[in-house]
Design a protein around this motif. Structure first.
Motif, PDB file in Angstrom:
ATOM      1  N   LYS A  73       1.263  -4.162  -5.465  1.00  0.00           N
ATOM      2  CA  LYS A  73       0.037  -5.068  -5.406  1.00  0.00           C
ATOM      3  C   LYS A  73      -1.108  -4.069  -5.733  1.00  0.00           C
ATOM      4  CE  LYS A  73      -2.473  -8.284  -2.757  1.00  0.00           C
ATOM      5  NZ  LYS A  73      -2.270  -9.010  -1.363  1.00  0.00           N
ATOM      6  N   VAL A  74      -2.530  -4.780  -6.118  1.00  0.00           N
ATOM      7  CA  VAL A  74      -3.654  -4.117  -6.405  1.00  0.00           C
ATOM      8  C   VAL A  74      -4.325  -4.621  -5.262  1.00  0.00           C
ATOM      9  CG1 VAL A  74      -5.411  -3.645  -7.946  1.00  0.00           C
ATOM     10  CG2 VAL A  74      -3.230  -3.517  -8.734  1.00  0.00           C
ATOM     11  N   ASN A 107       7.447 -13.835  -1.332  1.00  0.00           N
ATOM     12  CA  ASN A 107       6.933 -14.127   0.157  1.00  0.00           C
ATOM     13  C   ASN A 107       5.783 -13.464   0.515  1.00  0.00           C
ATOM     14  OD1 ASN A 107       9.050 -16.132   0.857  1.00  0.00           O
ATOM     15  ND2 ASN A 107      10.392 -14.421   0.435  1.00  0.00           N
ATOM     16  N   LEU A 108       5.098 -12.813  -0.145  1.00  0.00           N
ATOM     17  CA  LEU A 108       3.752 -11.829   0.214  1.00  0.00           C
ATOM     18  C   LEU A 108       2.833 -12.012  -1.151  1.00  0.00           C
ATOM     19  CD1 LEU A 108       5.568  -8.430   0.638  1.00  0.00           C
ATOM     20  CD2 LEU A 108       4.801  -9.809   2.249  1.00  0.00           C
ATOM     21  N   ASP A 109       1.692 -12.679  -0.485  1.00  0.00           N
ATOM     22  CA  ASP A 109       0.530 -13.016  -1.333  1.00  0.00           C
ATOM     23  C   ASP A 109       0.090 -11.875  -2.257  1.00  0.00           C
ATOM     24  OD1 ASP A 109      -1.444 -14.828  -2.245  1.00  0.00           O
ATOM     25  OD2 ASP A 109      -2.904 -13.586  -0.832  1.00  0.00           O
ATOM     26  N   GLY A 110       0.263 -12.153  -3.514  1.00  0.00           N
ATOM     27  CA  GLY A 110      -0.165 -11.343  -4.491  1.00  0.00           C
ATOM     28  C   GLY A 110       0.687  -9.827  -4.916  1.00  0.00           C
ATOM     29  N   TRP A 111       1.827  -9.982  -4.352  1.00  0.00           N
ATOM     30  CA  TRP A 111       2.804  -8.982  -4.582  1.00  0.00           C
ATOM     31  C   TRP A 111       3.497  -9.182  -5.948  1.00  0.00           C
ATOM     32  CZ3 TRP A 111       2.919  -4.253  -2.112  1.00  0.00           C
ATOM     33  CH2 TRP A 111       2.359  -3.932  -0.954  1.00  0.00           C
ATOM     34  N   THR A 112       4.004  -8.361  -6.392  1.00  0.00           N
ATOM     35  CA  THR A 112       4.778  -8.563  -7.738  1.00  0.00           C
ATOM     36  C   THR A 112       6.135  -7.494  -7.398  1.00  0.00           C
ATOM     37  OG1 THR A 112       3.110  -8.668  -9.447  1.00  0.00           O
ATOM     38  CG2 THR A 112       5.048  -8.284 -10.119  1.00  0.00           C
ATOM     39  N   GLY A 113       7.356  -8.136  -7.944  1.00  0.00           N
ATOM     40  CA  GLY A 113       8.512  -7.288  -7.669  1.00  0.00           C
ATOM     41  C   GLY A 113       8.835  -6.794  -9.079  1.00  0.00           C
ATOM     42  N   GLY A 114       9.300  -5.650  -8.902  1.00  0.00           N
ATOM     43  CA  GLY A 114       9.965  -4.785 -10.133  1.00  0.00           C
ATOM     44  C   GLY A 114      11.477  -4.686 -10.016  1.00  0.00           C
ATOM     45  N   GLU A 156       3.454   4.958  -2.281  1.00  0.00           N
ATOM     46  CA  GLU A 156       2.970   5.542  -3.505  1.00  0.00           C
ATOM     47  C   GLU A 156       1.830   4.770  -3.944  1.00  0.00           C
ATOM     48  OE1 GLU A 156       5.819   5.358  -6.359  1.00  0.00           O
ATOM     49  OE2 GLU A 156       7.380   5.771  -4.951  1.00  0.00           O
ATOM     50  N   TRP A 157       0.579   5.534  -3.772  1.00  0.00           N
ATOM     51  CA  TRP A 157      -0.675   4.659  -4.087  1.00  0.00           C
ATOM     52  C   TRP A 157      -1.565   5.425  -4.699  1.00  0.00           C
ATOM     53  CZ3 TRP A 157      -2.363   3.516   1.474  1.00  0.00           C
ATOM     54  CH2 TRP A 157      -2.652   4.607   2.249  1.00  0.00           C
ATOM     55  N   TYR A 158      -2.637   4.753  -5.359  1.00  0.00           N
ATOM     56  CA  TYR A 158      -3.869   5.468  -6.291  1.00  0.00           C
ATOM     57  C   TYR A 158      -4.964   4.700  -5.861  1.00  0.00           C
ATOM     58  CZ  TYR A 158      -5.875   7.135 -10.521  1.00  0.00           C
ATOM     59  OH  TYR A 158      -6.801   7.516 -11.404  1.00  0.00           O
ATOM     60  N   ASN A 159      -6.094   5.425  -5.722  1.00  0.00           N
ATOM     61  CA  ASN A 159      -7.381   4.825  -5.306  1.00  0.00           C
ATOM     62  C   ASN A 159      -8.217   5.411  -6.282  1.00  0.00           C
ATOM     63  OD1 ASN A 159      -9.997   6.129  -3.520  1.00  0.00           O
ATOM     64  ND2 ASN A 159      -9.706   3.956  -3.730  1.00  0.00           N
ATOM     65  N   VAL A 160      -9.184   4.517  -7.074  1.00  0.00           N
ATOM     66  CA  VAL A 160     -10.333   4.865  -7.879  1.00  0.00           C
ATOM     67  C   VAL A 160     -11.325   3.608  -7.165  1.00  0.00           C
ATOM     68  CG1 VAL A 160     -11.340   4.693 -10.120  1.00  0.00           C
ATOM     69  CG2 VAL A 160      -9.132   5.532  -9.897  1.00  0.00           C
ATOM     70  N   TYR A 161     -12.760   4.323  -6.758  1.00  0.00           N
ATOM     71  CA  TYR A 161     -13.661   3.496  -6.242  1.00  0.00           C
ATOM     72  C   TYR A 161     -13.233   2.512  -5.352  1.00  0.00           C
ATOM     73  CZ  TYR A 161     -18.044   1.101  -5.985  1.00  0.00           C
ATOM     74  OH  TYR A 161     -18.900   0.376  -5.417  1.00  0.00           O
ATOM     75  N   ASN A 162     -13.280   0.971  -5.595  1.00  0.00           N
ATOM     76  CA  ASN A 162     -12.873   0.098  -4.800  1.00  0.00           C
ATOM     77  C   ASN A 162     -11.602  -0.461  -4.953  1.00  0.00           C
ATOM     78  OD1 ASN A 162     -13.266  -1.139  -7.174  1.00  0.00           O
ATOM     79  ND2 ASN A 162     -14.217  -3.093  -6.444  1.00  0.00           N
ATOM     80  N   ARG A 163     -10.695   0.303  -5.626  1.00  0.00           N
ATOM     81  CA  ARG A 163      -9.287  -0.252  -6.076  1.00  0.00           C
ATOM     82  C   ARG A 163      -8.235   0.706  -5.473  1.00  0.00           C
ATOM     83  NH1 ARG A 163      -7.216  -2.308 -11.824  1.00  0.00           N
ATOM     84  NH2 ARG A 163      -5.163  -1.718 -11.572  1.00  0.00           N
ATOM     85  N   VAL A 164      -7.200   0.130  -4.640  1.00  0.00           N
ATOM     86  CA  VAL A 164      -5.981   0.712  -4.378  1.00  0.00           C
ATOM     87  C   VAL A 164      -5.058   0.165  -4.957  1.00  0.00           C
ATOM     88  CG1 VAL A 164      -4.550   1.543  -2.365  1.00  0.00           C
ATOM     89  CG2 VAL A 164      -7.246   1.373  -2.087  1.00  0.00           C
ATOM     90  N   ASP A 165      -4.208   0.890  -5.771  1.00  0.00           N
ATOM     91  CA  ASP A 165      -3.121   0.198  -6.399  1.00  0.00           C
ATOM     92  C   ASP A 165      -1.678   0.800  -5.579  1.00  0.00           C
ATOM     93  OD1 ASP A 165      -5.036  -0.105  -8.324  1.00  0.00           O
ATOM     94  OD2 ASP A 165      -3.373   0.542  -9.992  1.00  0.00           O
ATOM     95  N   VAL A 166      -1.058  -0.039  -5.069  1.00  0.00           N
ATOM     96  CA  VAL A 166       0.276   0.406  -4.159  1.00  0.00           C
ATOM     97  C   VAL A 166       1.714   0.015  -4.893  1.00  0.00           C
ATOM     98  CG1 VAL A 166       1.267  -0.244  -1.915  1.00  0.00           C
ATOM     99  CG2 VAL A 166      -1.551  -0.262  -2.228  1.00  0.00           C
TER     100      VAL A 166
END
Length: 90
Positions: free
Chosen positions: A25-26, A12-19, A54-64
């Motif tokens: 999402k990136v 129900n969320l655009d571009g999200w993946t469930g584990g 929980e997130w991680y950032n490198v340049y123009n990308r944010v992994d959440v």
């Protein structure tokens, strides 16, 4: 706190993946400043919610990755924070 099925939530969320016990999402932005601005806006929202990603950032990308640790899985808190991220990302 009731846990939700991560795959159902992600559907129900655009571009999200469930584990197993999280959603992820990136987010990609035009440059570092835009990515960092997104993180700053979400940091304020997350702090008010007392629910931190929980997130991680490198340049123009944010992994959440979102999960509610004290509930052992995804909850409405994660849904609300994901929705805030979608709004902030534009």
């Amino acid at each position: 706190m009731e846990t939700l099925n991560p795959k159902d939530v992600a559907a129900n969320l655009d571009g999200w993946t469930g584990g197993d016990d999280f959603i992820t999402k990136v987010f990609k932005f035009s440059d570092f400043a835009e990515a960092f601005g997104f993180m700053t806006r979400i940091a304020i929202v997350a702090d008010k919610m007392d629910h931190h990603p929980e997130w991680y950032n490198v340049y123009n990308r944010v992994d959440v990755t979102l999960t509610t640790h004290d509930a052992g899985g995804v909850t409405e808190k994660d849904v609300k924070l994901a929705e805030a991220m979608e709004n902030a990302a534009g």
